[in-house]
Design a protein around this motif. Sequence first.
Motif, mmCIF file in Angstrom:
data_model
loop_
_atom_site.group_PDB
_atom_site.id
_atom_site.type_symbol
_atom_site.label_atom_id
_atom_site.label_comp_id
_atom_site.label_asym_id
_atom_site.label_seq_id
_atom_site.Cartn_x
_atom_site.Cartn_y
_atom_site.Cartn_z
ATOM 1 N N GLN A 63 -23.366 0.192 -16.901
ATOM 2 C CA GLN A 63 -22.015 0.474 -16.431
ATOM 3 C C GLN A 63 -21.929 0.337 -14.926
ATOM 4 O O GLN A 63 -22.899 0.550 -14.205
ATOM 5 N N VAL A 64 -20.754 -0.030 -14.462
ATOM 6 C CA VAL A 64 -20.498 -0.180 -13.031
ATOM 7 C C VAL A 64 -19.276 0.666 -12.686
ATOM 8 O O VAL A 64 -18.251 0.594 -13.365
ATOM 9 N N LEU A 65 -19.396 1.456 -11.650
ATOM 10 C CA LEU A 65 -18.293 2.270 -11.161
ATOM 11 C C LEU A 65 -17.769 1.645 -9.874
ATOM 12 O O LEU A 65 -18.556 1.319 -8.974
ATOM 13 N N LEU A 66 -16.460 1.483 -9.804
ATOM 14 C CA LEU A 66 -15.813 0.903 -8.623
ATOM 15 C C LEU A 66 -14.846 1.926 -8.035
ATOM 16 O O LEU A 66 -14.006 2.467 -8.753
ATOM 17 N N VAL A 67 -14.970 2.173 -6.758
ATOM 18 C CA VAL A 67 -14.103 3.138 -6.087
ATOM 19 C C VAL A 67 -13.411 2.456 -4.920
ATOM 20 O O VAL A 67 -14.070 1.977 -3.989
ATOM 21 N N GLU A 68 -12.077 2.406 -5.004
ATOM 22 C CA GLU A 68 -11.282 1.750 -3.961
ATOM 23 C C GLU A 68 -10.774 2.785 -2.959
ATOM 24 O O GLU A 68 -10.593 3.964 -3.289
ATOM 25 N N SER A 69 -10.500 2.309 -1.759
ATOM 26 C CA SER A 69 -9.872 3.148 -0.743
ATOM 27 C C SER A 69 -9.138 2.242 0.236
ATOM 28 O O SER A 69 -9.347 1.018 0.239
ATOM 29 N N GLY A 70 -8.278 2.852 1.043
ATOM 30 C CA GLY A 70 -7.624 2.108 2.109
ATOM 31 C C GLY A 70 -6.164 1.804 1.900
ATOM 32 O O GLY A 70 -5.513 1.256 2.786
ATOM 33 N N GLY A 71 -5.635 2.131 0.742
ATOM 34 C CA GLY A 71 -4.218 1.878 0.522
ATOM 35 C C GLY A 71 -3.357 2.836 1.319
ATOM 36 O O GLY A 71 -3.846 3.777 1.944
ATOM 37 N N GLY A 72 -2.057 2.593 1.291
ATOM 38 C CA GLY A 72 -1.140 3.476 1.992
ATOM 39 C C GLY A 72 0.188 2.826 2.235
ATOM 40 O O GLY A 72 0.520 1.806 1.633
ATOM 41 N N LEU A 73 0.941 3.432 3.142
ATOM 42 C CA LEU A 73 2.276 2.957 3.504
ATOM 43 C C LEU A 73 2.202 2.284 4.865
ATOM 44 O O LEU A 73 1.636 2.843 5.814
ATOM 45 N N VAL A 74 2.760 1.090 4.947
ATOM 46 C CA VAL A 74 2.745 0.341 6.198
ATOM 47 C C VAL A 74 4.073 -0.386 6.356
ATOM 48 O O VAL A 74 4.710 -0.733 5.353
ATOM 49 N N GLN A 75 4.478 -0.599 7.588
ATOM 50 C CA GLN A 75 5.708 -1.353 7.823
ATOM 51 C C GLN A 75 5.455 -2.844 7.686
ATOM 52 O O GLN A 75 4.320 -3.319 7.890
ATOM 53 N N ALA A 76 6.494 -3.569 7.375
ATOM 54 C CA ALA A 76 6.397 -5.024 7.281
ATOM 55 C C ALA A 76 5.838 -5.582 8.590
ATOM 56 O O ALA A 76 6.219 -5.139 9.676
ATOM 57 N N GLY A 77 4.921 -6.530 8.453
ATOM 58 C CA GLY A 77 4.261 -7.114 9.610
ATOM 59 C C GLY A 77 2.962 -6.432 9.970
ATOM 60 O O GLY A 77 2.183 -6.954 10.776
ATOM 61 N N GLY A 78 2.706 -5.277 9.357
ATOM 62 C CA GLY A 78 1.499 -4.533 9.647
ATOM 63 C C GLY A 78 0.304 -5.011 8.851
ATOM 64 O O GLY A 78 0.378 -6.014 8.111
ATOM 65 N N SER A 79 -0.806 -4.291 9.024
ATOM 66 C CA SER A 79 -2.055 -4.666 8.375
ATOM 67 C C SER A 79 -2.677 -3.463 7.679
ATOM 68 O O SER A 79 -2.451 -2.312 8.075
ATOM 69 N N LEU A 80 -3.451 -3.747 6.665
ATOM 70 C CA LEU A 80 -4.270 -2.746 5.988
ATOM 71 C C LEU A 80 -5.573 -3.394 5.578
ATOM 72 O O LEU A 80 -5.613 -4.612 5.330
ATOM 73 N N ARG A 81 -6.622 -2.590 5.478
ATOM 74 C CA ARG A 81 -7.886 -3.069 4.935
ATOM 75 C C ARG A 81 -8.279 -2.181 3.772
ATOM 76 O O ARG A 81 -8.437 -0.968 3.932
ATOM 77 N N LEU A 82 -8.445 -2.819 2.625
ATOM 78 C CA LEU A 82 -8.896 -2.121 1.423
ATOM 79 C C LEU A 82 -10.410 -2.269 1.293
ATOM 80 O O LEU A 82 -10.972 -3.308 1.643
ATOM 81 N N SER A 83 -11.036 -1.225 0.752
ATOM 82 C CA SER A 83 -12.470 -1.253 0.490
ATOM 83 C C SER A 83 -12.720 -0.895 -0.959
ATOM 84 O O SER A 83 -11.967 -0.110 -1.556
ATOM 85 N N CYS A 84 -13.779 -1.443 -1.511
ATOM 86 C CA CYS A 84 -14.171 -1.126 -2.880
ATOM 87 C C CYS A 84 -15.693 -1.107 -2.919
ATOM 88 O O CYS A 84 -16.333 -2.127 -2.640
ATOM 89 N N THR A 85 -16.245 0.037 -3.283
ATOM 90 C CA THR A 85 -17.698 0.175 -3.347
ATOM 91 C C THR A 85 -18.144 0.301 -4.794
ATOM 92 O O THR A 85 -17.574 1.084 -5.566
#
Length: 117
Positions: free
Chosen positions: A1-23
């Motif tokens: 089995q493999v467990l995947l945990v994501e993080s980094g989401g959220g609320l951002v204004q148009a034109g902005g940036s986000l970085r998602l991570s998954c371990t």
Amino acid sequence: QVLLVESGGGLVQAGGSLRLSCTASGSIFTINIMAWYRQAPGKQRELVADITRGGSTNYADSLQGRFTISIDNAQNTVYLQMNSLKPEDTAVYYCAARRTKFSTSYWGQGTQVTVSS
């Protein structure tokens, strides 16, 4: 089995940036491909990008240039850098991992990305 945990989401204004991570953890030696998908309300889940452990990448045509996928094999972590975000990028973003492109995927729980106009 493999467990995947994501993080980094959220609320951002148009034109902005986000970085998602998954371990990934567990039987990670079986994994050769990691990917990001997204699902917007009322729409089907779609591929955003995938990457092999060797670094070969594949993007949805409409997203290449704004989104960048990368992998840290030592940390068993895949990233999705999202720039110039648009309201239509609003979705739940899911991490996936699989042995080959034909294999069944393991899925993370998803992380919400909301882009306000």
